[in-house]
Write an enzyme that holds these catalytic residues in place. Structure first.
Site, PDB file in Angstrom:
ATOM      1  N   GLY A 189      -2.124  67.831  23.253  1.00 31.95           N
ATOM      2  CA  GLY A 189      -0.884  68.300  24.092  1.00 31.95           C
ATOM      3  C   GLY A 189      -0.710  67.236  25.238  1.00 31.95           C
ATOM      4  O   GLY A 189      -1.468  66.300  25.458  1.00 31.95           O
ATOM      5  N   PRO A 191       0.147  65.154  28.398  1.00 32.43           N
ATOM      6  CA  PRO A 191      -0.954  64.482  29.557  1.00 32.43           C
ATOM      7  C   PRO A 191      -1.118  65.341  30.837  1.00 32.43           C
ATOM      8  O   PRO A 191       0.060  65.973  30.878  1.00 32.43           O
ATOM      9  CB  PRO A 191      -0.388  63.177  30.007  1.00 32.43           C
ATOM     10  CG  PRO A 191       0.632  62.660  28.783  1.00 32.43           C
ATOM     11  CD  PRO A 191       1.158  63.854  28.218  1.00 32.43           C
ATOM     12  N   GLY A 192      -1.952  65.427  31.207  1.00 33.24           N
ATOM     13  CA  GLY A 192      -2.442  66.318  32.301  1.00 33.24           C
ATOM     14  C   GLY A 192      -2.360  67.870  32.079  1.00 33.24           C
ATOM     15  O   GLY A 192      -2.163  68.665  33.031  1.00 33.24           O
ATOM     16  N   THR A 193      -2.326  68.289  31.007  1.00 32.08           N
ATOM     17  CA  THR A 193      -2.449  69.833  30.741  1.00 32.08           C
ATOM     18  C   THR A 193      -3.677  70.339  30.903  1.00 32.08           C
ATOM     19  O   THR A 193      -3.963  71.659  30.476  1.00 32.08           O
ATOM     20  CB  THR A 193      -1.712  69.920  29.126  1.00 32.08           C
ATOM     21  OG1 THR A 193      -2.273  69.179  28.411  1.00 32.08           O
ATOM     22  CG2 THR A 193      -0.182  70.041  29.349  1.00 32.08           C
ATOM     23  N   GLY A 194      -4.687  69.625  30.952  1.00 33.82           N
ATOM     24  CA  GLY A 194      -6.109  70.120  31.319  1.00 33.82           C
ATOM     25  C   GLY A 194      -7.009  69.925  30.249  1.00 33.82           C
ATOM     26  O   GLY A 194      -7.842  70.750  30.312  1.00 33.82           O
ATOM     27  N   LYS A 195      -6.832  68.971  29.290  1.00 32.09           N
ATOM     28  CA  LYS A 195      -7.601  68.761  28.078  1.00 32.09           C
ATOM     29  C   LYS A 195      -8.953  68.422  28.630  1.00 32.09           C
ATOM     30  O   LYS A 195     -10.041  69.068  28.111  1.00 32.09           O
ATOM     31  CB  LYS A 195      -7.168  68.011  27.257  1.00 32.09           C
ATOM     32  CG  LYS A 195      -5.756  68.280  26.546  1.00 32.09           C
ATOM     33  CD  LYS A 195      -4.954  67.380  25.557  1.00 32.09           C
ATOM     34  CE  LYS A 195      -4.551  66.030  26.128  1.00 32.09           C
ATOM     35  NZ  LYS A 195      -3.562  66.251  27.109  1.00 32.09           N
ATOM     36  N   HIS A 413      19.930  76.851  22.715  1.00 33.09           N
ATOM     37  CA  HIS A 413      19.381  76.168  21.529  1.00 33.09           C
ATOM     38  C   HIS A 413      18.511  77.047  20.750  1.00 33.09           C
ATOM     39  O   HIS A 413      18.630  77.556  19.415  1.00 33.09           O
ATOM     40  CB  HIS A 413      19.089  74.737  21.686  1.00 33.09           C
ATOM     41  CG  HIS A 413      18.790  73.920  20.467  1.00 33.09           C
ATOM     42  ND1 HIS A 413      19.589  73.155  20.044  1.00 33.09           N
ATOM     43  CD2 HIS A 413      17.659  74.018  19.758  1.00 33.09           C
ATOM     44  CE1 HIS A 413      18.913  72.337  18.963  1.00 33.09           C
ATOM     45  NE2 HIS A 413      17.957  73.220  18.826  1.00 33.09           N
ATOM     46  N   GLU A 414      17.350  77.615  21.646  1.00 35.47           N
ATOM     47  CA  GLU A 414      16.446  78.181  20.970  1.00 35.47           C
ATOM     48  C   GLU A 414      16.604  79.389  20.387  1.00 35.47           C
ATOM     49  O   GLU A 414      16.115  79.989  19.541  1.00 35.47           O
ATOM     50  CB  GLU A 414      15.147  78.080  21.827  1.00 35.47           C
ATOM     51  CG  GLU A 414      14.589  76.800  22.089  1.00 35.47           C
ATOM     52  CD  GLU A 414      14.365  75.923  20.757  1.00 35.47           C
ATOM     53  OE1 GLU A 414      14.031  76.539  19.788  1.00 35.47           O
ATOM     54  OE2 GLU A 414      14.258  74.573  20.789  1.00 35.47           O
TER      55      GLU A 414
END
Ligand code: ADP
Ligand code: ZN
Length: 580
Positions: A189, A191-195, A413-414
């Site tokens: 995921g 960067p900085g998402t808490g891995k 779009h989605e």
């Protein structure tokens, strides 16, 4: 005896001096800071090859590339330069004096001198041992144990890691039932998402030591050192009994091997990777050791890493949606004097695309600003100021309006993809639509599950192509032909691929007939009308999709509006809107 000792000492000093100057020379030539033209710098920047930029008052700026190379280039000193850097996710360091750099440099050079000395002295075997000792890897001795309470949002990822806690604690039980558990978990995921945080929480919950290394530490090391560090790491973990081993940036260790690669360039990386794989298959199932690796580039990972018995469980850690952001903001406000009138829900709404780290940074900056202004508490005003410095490093520009349009385009779009999926076939399920980007695609994504079938019919393929085109079609309907975006590139790739396979591989087009394109091209025979026919099919399906969405335009608006508000819609919410 005495003389001998003195002689030895003199010899040692002489050798050290010689090696020191040699290594100094080596440093200067090898790690020389290159001059880079400003245009080349910009190209690197756009390709995402720039890791860090050091801004200074002088006429030049220092640049660190992702491959570790250093360079200097002209300082444009324009407004918004820092903002631009931050948008490319570049680390920006602001330096006012450079004297402090000299000391680490001297230490580094002396250390290298000694390294060379040791390596020469006792050949490789002994040296490896010494080196491994020098790079002592110690279990993180944080005074505060991190648990899953310190991780907000991302419930799915959290859950699958919580499963593992029980395994670390009671491996014997699982073993008795013959259950084979994953050795390695790969967290991927942005960067900085808490891995890192989650891996730490896993160790914290299981109450076992946490050993962390980063793949990038192994990139420029002496031959054999990377492998020996890996062995050392695993030995420590085993000696400690149960533990969590964390390898950050595993992609810099286990990049896909390209056939054209310069062998000498990746040899060391390969050796380190092989050592890792050997160690991972070396420990027994009942040891209670879990290896967690993290990457933000799943697509470039060597497949060898993903095989069973290695990192066979892959968990996506995504950017938080609005609720997740609210939870994270609350968490990082816990220990701060936040004013009563601060509306964290509103802050959550305005921080789309912020990672957990950015949100943490936001609250921290707010606190610093509040202290500087000698305020008693953190107010909305402080948070707003911090918002701009975190986002763009420049208070002048208002990026929230730009973000707002981005968000709306992505929503349409989605919504286009999702609605076409629901309309072309009744048994199509759409389990999730989101405008938060995932690592797998740009913008947002929608998750369609076609019904389980052994074979795909021609109609299925035509429907799939329409679903792929749905995003671009929605953009065109809402914003006009002139305003379509680049967001559909991978959709078009898929659509083209499907159309070509349909007619050239599966013989599903009467005009092209039953000839197989693969056979034709392997015999260098002209495949004639194939491209023209694929184009024609795509154009017709595009028209069909325009008509389909136009006659359901209200549902499209409603889906998009809900997406803008909630950012993520689940299956029930989607169905409620579509079958309203
Ligand atoms: P990654 O390893 O994915 O790059 P980190 O775990 O290093 O991200 O995150 C950096 C910091 O950001 C954490 O120490 C924490 O303060 C904050 N953070 C990131 N994600 C979360 C989250 N989901 N909940 C709470 N804090 C978070
Ligand atoms: Zn799309």
């Amino acid at each position: 005896m005495q003389i001998n000792k003195k002689l030895k000492l003199i010899l040692l000093i002489t050798i050290s001096i010689v090696l020191l100057s040699a290594s100094l020379f080596y440093m200067q030539t090898k790690n020389k800071i290159e001059d880079m033209t400003y245009t080349l710098f910009l190209t690197h920047l756009q390709k995402g090859l720039v890791k860090e930029v050091e801004l200074s008052n002088g006429g030049k700026i220092k640049v660190k590339l992702t491959n570790g190379k250093l360079a200097i280039t002209d300082n444009p000193r324009t407004d918004g330069f820092k903002e631009e850097l931050l948008m490319y996710d570049v680390n920006v360091v602001e330096k006012t004096n450079s004297a402090s750099q000299a000391i680490p440099m001297i230490i580094l050079v002396s250390a290298m001198g000694f390294m060379v000395f040791y390596l020469n002295k006792n050949m490789s075997k002994q040296a490896e041992k010494e080196m491994a000792k020098m790079s002592e890897i110690d279990a993180e001795s944080s005074n505060k144990r991190i648990t899953f309470k310190d991780v907000a949002g991302n419930d799915e990822a959290k859950e699958s890691l919580m499963d593992m806690v029980d395994f670390i604690k009671n491996p014997e039980i699982y073993n008795k039932f013959g259950a084979r558990l994953p050795r390695g978990i790969l967290l991927y995921g942005a960067p900085g998402t808490g891995k890192t945080l989650m891996a730490k929480a896993m160790a914290g919950e299981a109450e076992v030591p946490f050993y962390a290394v980063s793949g990038s530490d192994f990139v420029q090391v002496y031959a054999g050192l990377g492998a020996s560090r890996i062995r050392e790491l695993f030995k420590k973990a085993k000696d400690a009994g149960k533990s969590v081993i964390f390898i950050d940036e595993i992609d810099s260790l286990g990049k896909k091997r390209k056939s054209g690669d310069n062998p000498s360039g990746s040899e060391e990386g390969d050796r380190t990777l092989n050592a890792l794989l050997t160690e991972m298959s070396g420990f027994k199932d009942n040891e209670g050791i879990i290896v967690v690796a993290a990457t933000n580039r799943l697509d470039i990972l060597d497949e060898a890493l993903l095989r069973p018995g290695r990192f066979d469980r892959q968990v996506e850690v995504s950017l938080p949606d609005v609720n997740g952001r609210y939870e994270i903001l609350k968490l990082h406000s816990r220990n701060k004097p936040v004013a009563k009138n601060v509306n964290l829900k509103k802050v959550a709404l305005e921080t789309i695309y912020f990672s957990g780290a950015k949100l943490e940074n936001l609250m921290n900056e707010s606190a610093i600003i509040a202290v500087k202004e000698k305020s008693k508490e953190i107010t909305m005003d402080h948070i707003n100021k911090a918002y701009y410095s975190v986002l763009v490093g420049d208070e002048k520009k208002d990026r929230s309006s730009i973000k707002h349009i981005d968000r709306e385009i992505t929503a349409y779009h989605e919504a286009g993809h999702a609605l076409v999926a629901k309309l072309v076939a009744e048994d199509n399920r759409v389990t999730k639509v989101s405008i938060i980007p995932s690592t797998k695609g740009m913008g947002g994504f929608s998750l369609n599950i076609p019904p389980d079938k052994m074979y795909q019919t021609k109609k299925d393929i035509l429907s799939s192509i329409m679903i792929s085109l749905g995003g671009r079609v929605a953009e065109e309907i809402i914003y006009g032909k002139e305003n379509i975006t680049t967001g559909a590139s991978s959709d078009l790739e898929k659509a083209t691929d499907m159309a070509l396979s349909m007619i050239g591989v599966f013989g599903m087009d009467e005009e092209v007939g039953l000839l197989s394109y693969n056979v034709l091209s392997s015999r260098n025979l002209n495949s004639g009308t194939l491209t023209d026919r694929a184009k024609e099919i795509l154009n017709n399906l595009y028209e069909d999709t325009i008509n389909l969405l136009n006659s359901n335009i209200n549902i499209l608006h409603s889906l998009a509006k809900n997406l803008i508000d909630k950012e993520v819609l689940n299956e029930d919410e989607i169905n409620n809107i579509v079958y309203q």
